[in-house]
Design an enzyme around this catalytic site. Structure first.
Site, PDB file in Angstrom:
ATOM      1  N   CYS A  17       0.838  -1.208   0.000  1.00  0.00           N
ATOM      2  CA  CYS A  17       0.000   0.000   0.000  1.00  0.00           C
ATOM      3  C   CYS A  17       0.875   1.262   0.000  1.00  0.00           C
ATOM      4  O   CYS A  17       1.591   1.529   0.968  1.00  0.00           O
ATOM      5  CB  CYS A  17      -0.920  -0.020   1.224  1.00  0.00           C
ATOM      6  SG  CYS A  17      -1.858   1.502   1.459  1.00  0.00           S
ATOM      7  N   CYS A  43      -0.029   3.730   2.791  1.00  0.00           N
ATOM      8  CA  CYS A  43       0.474   3.291   4.095  1.00  0.00           C
ATOM      9  C   CYS A  43       1.942   3.658   4.256  1.00  0.00           C
ATOM     10  O   CYS A  43       2.377   4.117   5.330  1.00  0.00           O
ATOM     11  CB  CYS A  43       0.303   1.780   4.243  1.00  0.00           C
ATOM     12  SG  CYS A  43      -1.405   1.206   4.114  1.00  0.00           S
TER      13      CYS A  43
END
Length: 224
Positions: A118, A121
């Protein structure tokens, strides 16, 4: 050799056979001598023969495995493996998650659900680490989505990064998605819930949610 020719022209005692013998002897001596650098006396230039032809042994090459070993020792940890302090913990199972919530007592607990793939993230993580350093009284739990898919699905985690806030007997306080651009949401939630107070009763954790009956893994969630 030019001097020898001059001597032979002025002295009748040197015969042609003697000169031939001298020339043959000098050639044999020249062939038996070891190889040396060839020098030009007028220009002061010397040509040095390669070490292998001059009788010197070649240097042995260092084994390549030593270089690979050094590179392996200096390899840096991956971005999601870097924890700033003891108040940030990696969660690898449902039991670890429940135990951490139970042992936190009255501390505010912030749970981050993330994915190693991600991009959002990864962009948010350094700022989350700085926040953990600034608030040593808060417990931060990191839950890898791919390692804990059944638990994440049971907790309705559909987008990453995703955050849960827990505290003592109050149980879950908030749940929301957040990106780096909206990091102020996390700061506001900390200011609201990280106040001095005492709850009555044991920590609720996830409340009535039964994490033991976990659903089967599903597709990856979208990014925030």
């Amino acid at each position: 050799m030019a001097d020898v020719v001059r001597l032979s022209s002025h002295s009748p005692r040197f015969s042609s056979s003697l000169l031939t013998s001298f020339s043959s002897t000098s050639n044999s001596l020249q062939l038996s001598l070891p190889s040396i650098p060839s020098c030009n006396s007028d220009k002061r230039i010397c040509t040095v023969l390669p070490p292998s032809t001059a009788g010197f042994p070649r240097r042995k090459q260092l084994p390549s495995f030593k270089v690979r070993s050094t590179l392996a020792e200096t390899e840096q940890p991956k971005w999601w493996e870097r924890n700033p302090g003891p108040n940030m913990i990696d969660i690898h199972s449902t039991q670890e998650f429940l135990s951490a919530l139970s042992e936190a007592g009255e501390r505010l607990v912030i749970v981050e659900f993330y994915g190693t793939w991600c991009a959002s993230c990864r962009a948010l993580f350094p700022k989350l680490c700085r926040t953990a350093e600034e608030h040593s009284e808060i417990l931060f739990l990191k839950v890898n989505f791919d390692e804990n898919k059944p638990m994440c699905k049971s907790m309705n985690v559909k987008v990453l990064p995703y955050f849960h806030f827990y505290r003592g007997a109050d149980g879950q306080l908030e749940a929301f998605s957040c990106s780096l651009a909206k990091f102020q949401k996390i700061k506001d939630a900390i200011a609201m819930h990280n106040t001095a107070r005492c709850s009555i009763g044991p920590p609720r954790g996830v409340g009535d949610l039964d994490l033991e009956a976990l659903s089967a893994p599903k597709d990856k969630p979208t990014q925030a």
